[in-house]
Design an enzyme around this catalytic site. Structure first.
Site, mmCIF file in Angstrom:
data_model
loop_
_atom_site.group_PDB
_atom_site.id
_atom_site.type_symbol
_atom_site.label_atom_id
_atom_site.label_comp_id
_atom_site.label_asym_id
_atom_site.label_seq_id
_atom_site.Cartn_x
_atom_site.Cartn_y
_atom_site.Cartn_z
ATOM 1 N N TYR A 48 -58.422 -59.242 4.251
ATOM 2 C CA TYR A 48 -58.785 -59.266 5.671
ATOM 3 C C TYR A 48 -59.065 -60.665 6.220
ATOM 4 O O TYR A 48 -59.348 -60.807 7.405
ATOM 5 C CB TYR A 48 -59.979 -58.342 5.934
ATOM 6 C CG TYR A 48 -59.664 -56.855 5.784
ATOM 7 C CD1 TYR A 48 -58.346 -56.383 5.685
ATOM 8 C CD2 TYR A 48 -60.680 -55.910 5.752
ATOM 9 C CE1 TYR A 48 -58.069 -55.023 5.551
ATOM 10 C CE2 TYR A 48 -60.413 -54.546 5.617
ATOM 11 C CZ TYR A 48 -59.105 -54.114 5.521
ATOM 12 O OH TYR A 48 -58.838 -52.769 5.388
ATOM 13 N N GLU A 93 -59.979 -45.398 -1.010
ATOM 14 C CA GLU A 93 -60.236 -46.837 -1.143
ATOM 15 C C GLU A 93 -61.298 -46.997 -2.211
ATOM 16 O O GLU A 93 -62.426 -46.561 -2.025
ATOM 17 C CB GLU A 93 -60.748 -47.347 0.212
ATOM 18 C CG GLU A 93 -60.916 -48.812 0.340
ATOM 19 C CD GLU A 93 -59.582 -49.541 0.438
ATOM 20 O OE1 GLU A 93 -59.245 -50.193 -0.565
ATOM 21 O OE2 GLU A 93 -58.916 -49.480 1.488
ATOM 22 N N TYR A 127 -55.302 -48.162 13.082
ATOM 23 C CA TYR A 127 -53.964 -48.701 12.886
ATOM 24 C C TYR A 127 -53.028 -47.619 12.360
ATOM 25 O O TYR A 127 -53.474 -46.549 11.950
ATOM 26 C CB TYR A 127 -53.999 -49.913 11.964
ATOM 27 C CG TYR A 127 -54.996 -49.816 10.837
ATOM 28 C CD1 TYR A 127 -56.267 -50.372 10.961
ATOM 29 C CD2 TYR A 127 -54.679 -49.134 9.667
ATOM 30 C CE1 TYR A 127 -57.196 -50.265 9.927
ATOM 31 C CE2 TYR A 127 -55.601 -49.028 8.637
ATOM 32 C CZ TYR A 127 -56.858 -49.586 8.773
ATOM 33 O OH TYR A 127 -57.782 -49.468 7.758
ATOM 34 N N SER A 128 -51.732 -47.941 12.370
ATOM 35 C CA SER A 128 -50.712 -46.934 12.062
ATOM 36 C C SER A 128 -50.384 -46.957 10.579
ATOM 37 O O SER A 128 -49.539 -47.721 10.121
ATOM 38 C CB SER A 128 -49.460 -47.219 12.878
ATOM 39 O OG SER A 128 -49.805 -47.303 14.238
ATOM 40 N N THR A 129 -51.052 -46.086 9.840
ATOM 41 C CA THR A 129 -50.979 -46.110 8.384
ATOM 42 C C THR A 129 -49.754 -45.356 7.843
ATOM 43 O O THR A 129 -49.165 -44.522 8.532
ATOM 44 C CB THR A 129 -52.238 -45.427 7.793
ATOM 45 O OG1 THR A 129 -52.292 -44.081 8.289
ATOM 46 C CG2 THR A 129 -53.503 -46.149 8.203
#
Ligand code: KKD
Ligand code: ZN
Length: 318
Positions: free
Chosen positions: A295, A185, A171-173
């Site tokens: 999530y 994380e 995904y586009s972080t």
């Protein structure tokens, strides 16, 4: 030479000095270690300063931090698509899309020579993942060498590397604006909660990361190395009924067992009447992000990974 790397005769990859580094916190407003560290460093940055380096602590989603929620309109850590970054509409756009455009102007533009060299983005997870660094490319020798340095400096405590270069699951972080994006994380930590052990671990890993960049900028050569990574393979959703409601929970044998092998036939979910649902894959995988609170809305109970050893060439300042 500029942007990127090249090989000389010794197969040493050359990278420009990493002069501009940003530390992002609050990309998700309820992940409190990163929010708190960045707030601290915005008040007093002595701890994160390094000679010859411009290091900018930055709160990426202040509205979400204010409300202590993951996001206001849409997930900022999915918003850095070329489509969003070039969207017109100004004030009419979702807040996080506007914010992504601002961040891209300040730290990017994404994919350009002017972009920041390194962005660390600080996240917390409700999963029992321990200390994890997240990479988006297996080809970036600078980042792989950084991972190797941090792992060694952090030992005997462990810091694992999650590689998300999956064609569909990537995904586009926020950090993707930088030439060398690094996600951090650390968990388990509930949303909206600060835990001292998690906070301190994040702080120590970041210290090692900045030390690596300093040494690199001073001209140290890092010899070839290998790095163990866990490559994202598959997203596993909770079993659901026809209305989309969850009909089973993460199985007690799997709960908190991030990074431990899940073998074909092992239980992974437990229905509300106590039946086990077993993993049907054909080989052993390493699940992570198990039961991450954020999530549920993304239809993901956990993600499976495969262990790989990546080789990184030697690197040195250009
Ligand atoms: C729990 C969480 O927010 N995890 C991050 C992982 C990452 O930064 O790649 C996310 O989904 O954006
Ligand atoms: Zn997050």
């Amino acid at each position: 030479m500029s942007n990127g790397s090249s090989n000389n005769n010794n197969n040493t990859a050359r990278f420009d000095a990493a002069r501009r580094v940003a530390i992002f916190g609050g990309t998700h407003g309820n992940e409190m270690s990163g929010v708190t560290l960045v707030n601290l460093w915005m008040q007093n940055s002595a701890e994160i300063q390094r000679k010859g380096l411009e290091i900018k602590p930055f709160l990426t989603n202040p509205k979400a931090v204010e409300k202590c929620v993951r996001y206001v309109d849409t997930d900022l850590n999915r918003a850095f698509t070329q489509e969003n970054l070039s969207a017109t509409g100004g004030d009419e756009l979702p807040y996080e899309v506007q914010r992504a455009q601002e961040i891209n102007r300040m730290f990017g533009p994404k994919g350009s020579a002017e972009a920041y060299d390194v962005i660390f983005d600080l996240h917390n997870t409700t999963s029992n993942m321990g200390c994890t660094l997240i990479l988006e490319s297996s080809k970036d020798a600078f980042n792989l060498q950084m991972m190797n340095y941090i792992k060694k400096a952090f030992a005997p405590a462990s810091c694992l590397v999650l590689l998300n270069e999956h064609p569909l699951l990537k995904y586009s972080t926020s950090r993707s604006v930088a030439k060398h994006p690094v996600g951090m994380e650390v968990g388990p930590q509930p949303q909206g909660v600060l835990r001292s052990n998690i906070f301190e671990a994040m702080r120590v890993i970041l210290k090692h990361a900045l030390d690596f960049i300093s040494l690199f900028n001073e001209g140290m050569e890092f010899p070839p190395c290998t790095v163990e990574v866990f490559r994202v393979l598959e997203r596993m959703d909770y079993p659901r009924d026809a209305n989309g409601n969850i009909i089973a929970m993460v199985h007690p044998n799997l709960q908190d067992c991030d990074w431990e092998p899940l073998n074909p036939g092992d239980p992974m979910f437990q229905t509300f009447d106590g039946k086990s649902i077993h993993y049907q894959g054909s080989s052993t995988v390493y699940p992570t992000f198990i039961n991450e609170a954020a999530y549920y809305e993304k239809q993901q109970a956990f993600v499976t990974t495969r262990r790989e050893t990546l080789a990184a060439s030697a690197i040195r300042k250009a």
